[in-house]
Scaffold this motif. Sequence first.
Motif, PDB file in Angstrom:
ATOM      1  N   ASP A 213       0.837  -1.205   0.000  1.00  0.00           N
ATOM      2  CA  ASP A 213       0.000   0.000   0.000  1.00  0.00           C
ATOM      3  C   ASP A 213       0.869   1.250   0.000  1.00  0.00           C
ATOM      4  O   ASP A 213       0.619   2.204  -0.745  1.00  0.00           O
ATOM      5  N   GLU A 214       1.892   1.259   0.850  1.00  0.00           N
ATOM      6  CA  GLU A 214       2.782   2.416   0.933  1.00  0.00           C
ATOM      7  C   GLU A 214       3.622   2.562  -0.332  1.00  0.00           C
ATOM      8  O   GLU A 214       3.782   3.667  -0.864  1.00  0.00           O
ATOM      9  N   LEU A 215       4.155   1.452  -0.830  1.00  0.00           N
ATOM     10  CA  LEU A 215       4.990   1.487  -2.030  1.00  0.00           C
ATOM     11  C   LEU A 215       4.213   2.009  -3.235  1.00  0.00           C
ATOM     12  O   LEU A 215       4.771   2.698  -4.096  1.00  0.00           O
ATOM     13  N   SER A 216       2.929   1.693  -3.289  1.00  0.00           N
ATOM     14  CA  SER A 216       2.111   2.071  -4.444  1.00  0.00           C
ATOM     15  C   SER A 216       1.457   3.433  -4.306  1.00  0.00           C
ATOM     16  O   SER A 216       0.864   3.928  -5.267  1.00  0.00           O
ATOM     17  N   SER A 217       1.568   4.059  -3.141  1.00  0.00           N
ATOM     18  CA  SER A 217       0.841   5.313  -2.929  1.00  0.00           C
ATOM     19  C   SER A 217       1.734   6.544  -2.868  1.00  0.00           C
ATOM     20  O   SER A 217       1.268   7.663  -3.063  1.00  0.00           O
ATOM     21  N   SER A 218       3.033   6.372  -2.572  1.00  0.00           N
ATOM     22  CA  SER A 218       3.943   7.515  -2.490  1.00  0.00           C
ATOM     23  C   SER A 218       5.209   7.215  -3.289  1.00  0.00           C
ATOM     24  O   SER A 218       5.446   6.083  -3.697  1.00  0.00           O
ATOM     25  N   ASP A 219       6.025   8.246  -3.462  1.00  0.00           N
ATOM     26  CA  ASP A 219       7.269   8.086  -4.219  1.00  0.00           C
ATOM     27  C   ASP A 219       8.491   7.992  -3.310  1.00  0.00           C
ATOM     28  O   ASP A 219       9.626   8.013  -3.803  1.00  0.00           O
ATOM     29  N   ARG A 220       8.279   7.855  -2.024  1.00  0.00           N
ATOM     30  CA  ARG A 220       9.412   7.792  -1.099  1.00  0.00           C
ATOM     31  C   ARG A 220      10.208   6.505  -1.280  1.00  0.00           C
ATOM     32  O   ARG A 220      11.435   6.512  -1.244  1.00  0.00           O
ATOM     33  N   TYR A 221       9.498   5.399  -1.451  1.00  0.00           N
ATOM     34  CA  TYR A 221      10.163   4.099  -1.546  1.00  0.00           C
ATOM     35  C   TYR A 221      10.113   3.580  -2.981  1.00  0.00           C
ATOM     36  O   TYR A 221       9.122   3.763  -3.690  1.00  0.00           O
ATOM     37  N   HIS A 222      11.185   2.913  -3.372  1.00  0.00           N
ATOM     38  CA  HIS A 222      11.284   2.373  -4.727  1.00  0.00           C
ATOM     39  C   HIS A 222      11.183   0.853  -4.762  1.00  0.00           C
ATOM     40  O   HIS A 222      10.855   0.296  -5.801  1.00  0.00           O
ATOM     41  N   LEU A 223      11.470   0.207  -3.632  1.00  0.00           N
ATOM     42  CA  LEU A 223      11.715  -1.231  -3.672  1.00  0.00           C
ATOM     43  C   LEU A 223      11.324  -1.918  -2.372  1.00  0.00           C
ATOM     44  O   LEU A 223      11.564  -1.392  -1.281  1.00  0.00           O
ATOM     45  N   SER A 224      10.730  -3.101  -2.496  1.00  0.00           N
ATOM     46  CA  SER A 224      10.628  -4.043  -1.380  1.00  0.00           C
ATOM     47  C   SER A 224      11.318  -5.315  -1.849  1.00  0.00           C
ATOM     48  O   SER A 224      10.848  -5.971  -2.784  1.00  0.00           O
ATOM     49  N   PRO A 225      12.450  -5.683  -1.241  1.00  0.00           N
ATOM     50  CA  PRO A 225      13.288  -6.736  -1.821  1.00  0.00           C
ATOM     51  C   PRO A 225      12.733  -8.136  -1.692  1.00  0.00           C
ATOM     52  O   PRO A 225      12.927  -8.969  -2.588  1.00  0.00           O
ATOM     53  N   LEU A 226      12.061  -8.421  -0.580  1.00  0.00           N
ATOM     54  CA  LEU A 226      11.470  -9.735  -0.350  1.00  0.00           C
ATOM     55  C   LEU A 226      10.073  -9.519   0.200  1.00  0.00           C
ATOM     56  O   LEU A 226       9.892  -9.145   1.356  1.00  0.00           O
ATOM     57  N   VAL A 227       9.090  -9.774  -0.632  1.00  0.00           N
ATOM     58  CA  VAL A 227       7.700  -9.570  -0.224  1.00  0.00           C
ATOM     59  C   VAL A 227       6.849 -10.556  -1.015  1.00  0.00           C
ATOM     60  O   VAL A 227       7.125 -10.843  -2.178  1.00  0.00           O
ATOM     61  N   TYR A 228       5.830 -11.103  -0.383  1.00  0.00           N
ATOM     62  CA  TYR A 228       4.981 -12.067  -1.080  1.00  0.00           C
ATOM     63  C   TYR A 228       4.212 -11.396  -2.218  1.00  0.00           C
ATOM     64  O   TYR A 228       3.738 -10.269  -2.084  1.00  0.00           O
ATOM     65  N   LEU A 229       4.139 -12.095  -3.328  1.00  0.00           N
ATOM     66  CA  LEU A 229       3.446 -11.593  -4.504  1.00  0.00           C
ATOM     67  C   LEU A 229       1.987 -11.298  -4.183  1.00  0.00           C
ATOM     68  O   LEU A 229       1.270 -12.142  -3.648  1.00  0.00           O
ATOM     69  N   TYR A 230       1.556 -10.077  -4.501  1.00  0.00           N
ATOM     70  CA  TYR A 230       0.153  -9.671  -4.438  1.00  0.00           C
ATOM     71  C   TYR A 230      -0.164  -9.024  -5.770  1.00  0.00           C
ATOM     72  O   TYR A 230       0.058  -7.829  -5.963  1.00  0.00           O
ATOM     73  N   LYS A 231      -0.667  -9.815  -6.681  1.00  0.00           N
ATOM     74  CA  LYS A 231      -0.781  -9.383  -8.071  1.00  0.00           C
ATOM     75  C   LYS A 231      -1.676  -8.155  -8.228  1.00  0.00           C
ATOM     76  O   LYS A 231      -1.541  -7.404  -9.195  1.00  0.00           O
ATOM     77  N   GLY A 232      -2.584  -7.923  -7.291  1.00  0.00           N
ATOM     78  CA  GLY A 232      -3.498  -6.786  -7.408  1.00  0.00           C
ATOM     79  C   GLY A 232      -2.772  -5.470  -7.585  1.00  0.00           C
ATOM     80  O   GLY A 232      -3.240  -4.578  -8.305  1.00  0.00           O
ATOM     81  N   TYR A 233      -1.625  -5.337  -6.936  1.00  0.00           N
ATOM     82  CA  TYR A 233      -0.878  -4.084  -6.991  1.00  0.00           C
ATOM     83  C   TYR A 233      -0.241  -3.859  -8.362  1.00  0.00           C
ATOM     84  O   TYR A 233       0.240  -2.757  -8.642  1.00  0.00           O
ATOM     85  N   ALA A 234      -0.221  -4.866  -9.190  1.00  0.00           N
ATOM     86  CA  ALA A 234       0.247  -4.708 -10.567  1.00  0.00           C
ATOM     87  C   ALA A 234      -0.890  -4.346 -11.517  1.00  0.00           C
ATOM     88  O   ALA A 234      -0.644  -3.949 -12.659  1.00  0.00           O
ATOM     89  N   ASN A 235      -2.118  -4.502 -11.063  1.00  0.00           N
ATOM     90  CA  ASN A 235      -3.272  -4.207 -11.907  1.00  0.00           C
ATOM     91  C   ASN A 235      -3.470  -2.697 -12.082  1.00  0.00           C
ATOM     92  O   ASN A 235      -3.266  -1.923 -11.147  1.00  0.00           O
ATOM     93  N   ASP A 236      -3.901  -2.319 -13.244  1.00  0.00           N
ATOM     94  CA  ASP A 236      -4.190  -0.920 -13.519  1.00  0.00           C
ATOM     95  C   ASP A 236      -5.384  -0.465 -12.687  1.00  0.00           C
ATOM     96  O   ASP A 236      -6.434  -1.116 -12.673  1.00  0.00           O
ATOM     97  N   GLY A 237      -5.217   0.661 -11.967  1.00  0.00           N
ATOM     98  CA  GLY A 237      -6.311   1.232 -11.199  1.00  0.00           C
ATOM     99  C   GLY A 237      -6.487   0.692  -9.802  1.00  0.00           C
ATOM    100  O   GLY A 237      -7.328   1.191  -9.044  1.00  0.00           O
ATOM    101  N   TYR A 238      -5.725  -0.331  -9.410  1.00  0.00           N
ATOM    102  CA  TYR A 238      -5.884  -0.902  -8.068  1.00  0.00           C
ATOM    103  C   TYR A 238      -5.404   0.081  -7.003  1.00  0.00           C
ATOM    104  O   TYR A 238      -6.017   0.211  -5.944  1.00  0.00           O
ATOM    105  N   ARG A 239      -4.271   0.732  -7.265  1.00  0.00           N
ATOM    106  CA  ARG A 239      -3.753   1.778  -6.388  1.00  0.00           C
ATOM    107  C   ARG A 239      -3.255   2.934  -7.261  1.00  0.00           C
ATOM    108  O   ARG A 239      -3.306   2.859  -8.490  1.00  0.00           O
ATOM    109  N   LYS A 240      -2.734   3.972  -6.651  1.00  0.00           N
ATOM    110  CA  LYS A 240      -2.296   5.160  -7.389  1.00  0.00           C
ATOM    111  C   LYS A 240      -1.213   4.809  -8.404  1.00  0.00           C
ATOM    112  O   LYS A 240      -1.231   5.283  -9.548  1.00  0.00           O
ATOM    113  N   HIS A 241      -0.231   4.001  -7.997  1.00  0.00           N
ATOM    114  CA  HIS A 241       0.859   3.600  -8.866  1.00  0.00           C
ATOM    115  C   HIS A 241       0.902   2.080  -8.968  1.00  0.00           C
ATOM    116  O   HIS A 241       0.678   1.385  -7.975  1.00  0.00           O
TER     117      HIS A 241
END
Length: 381
Positions: A213-241
């Motif tokens: 949620d944080e990674l997709s909503s602001s530009d402060r962070y660029h990367l989460s190195p090890l995180v479980y796949l949540y494909k929704g965040y790759a979908n268009d329109g699911y979050r801001k980015h």
Amino acid sequence: MTDSVVLKGMTWSDPRGYDPVVAAASAFAETHPGVSIEWDKRSLQGFETTPVDELAARYDLMVIDHPHVGSVADRGCLLPFEEFASEDALAELANHSIGRSFQSYFLNGHQWALPIDAATQVQAHRADLSPRVQNWSDVIRKAEDGHVIWPLRSPHVLMNLYTLAANVGHPCATSYGDLIDPETGRQVLEQLRAVAKHMDDAFYEMDPIAVLDELSSSDRYHLSPLVYLYKGYANDGYRKHRIHFTDMPVLGRNGPLGSALGGTGIAISSKTAHPQLCTEFALWVASAECQRGLYVKANGQPGNALAWSDPAVNAETLDAYFNTRLTHETAWLRPRHDGYMQFQEEGSEIVADALRGKLEPDQAVTRLNERFRASFNRESH
């Protein structure tokens, strides 16, 4: 069917966990007049910690996490699938499994659940801000620059140890003995600490959903190195980015292998009055037909390899399945013995203390090994 049948199901609250099984229940009801499946949901933390036997006392169908299998395999609360599913049907799903997903629910000679969702620790990054990284040394540099966000809440902090240990070629134990050899434990904890020392304390209370949620909503962070796949965040329109998911960054020299397997499976209570009906529904939800069609259209993250290989399915997710396939296929299967779930909590606390500097790596390894051995001797209640 003259009498109406109402089955009760329990899943988890993220759209990825709830929406597809509700959609599947609706479609199943259309082909089975008089049958309905009502789904309840619990939080991600509840999903990871609630004992399955408690759920089996109240529900016909349950979406579960594979590390729970050992605590229920000998208690008679789940229905082994081979009692009502044909050998051919199970073999087909095994052949369609992503990595060890199907195997993760097989224990003591029985199949306790069917994989409907595949996930493991991968890399998540904002491609609009910076490219993906290749190596763990790159992760450290990104952390030094303040661009890394990382889920360090239990059990995810322990999963990081598992993943890197397997990635350097010395996976943690899954049977009685030391969890990790001292040299590997020290090396991995030092590498984790090199990143964690730049982390905000708030990360120790964050799960993958909070991080993404944080990674997709602001530009402060660029990367989460090890995180479980949540494909929704790759979908268009699911979050801001939109977030790109790719293979994990490597510490060892063997490529992106050894990531700690996640995902979910569908299980059946042994107390259900409708075992054949529950089995039919579970087999269908896990099938390629459902998984690459209705399931993914309803926010689902499939566990079936034919869905993962489908270009249309990938097109919706910035090729998340194609780009993490190797990491998933070579994922490591964590312990599943009766007593493991309590160790997972204790082990997470130990690793968190090590990353925060409250324990030296050698001390942490000693405690991890002590608690892991003890987890095989506990009586379950």
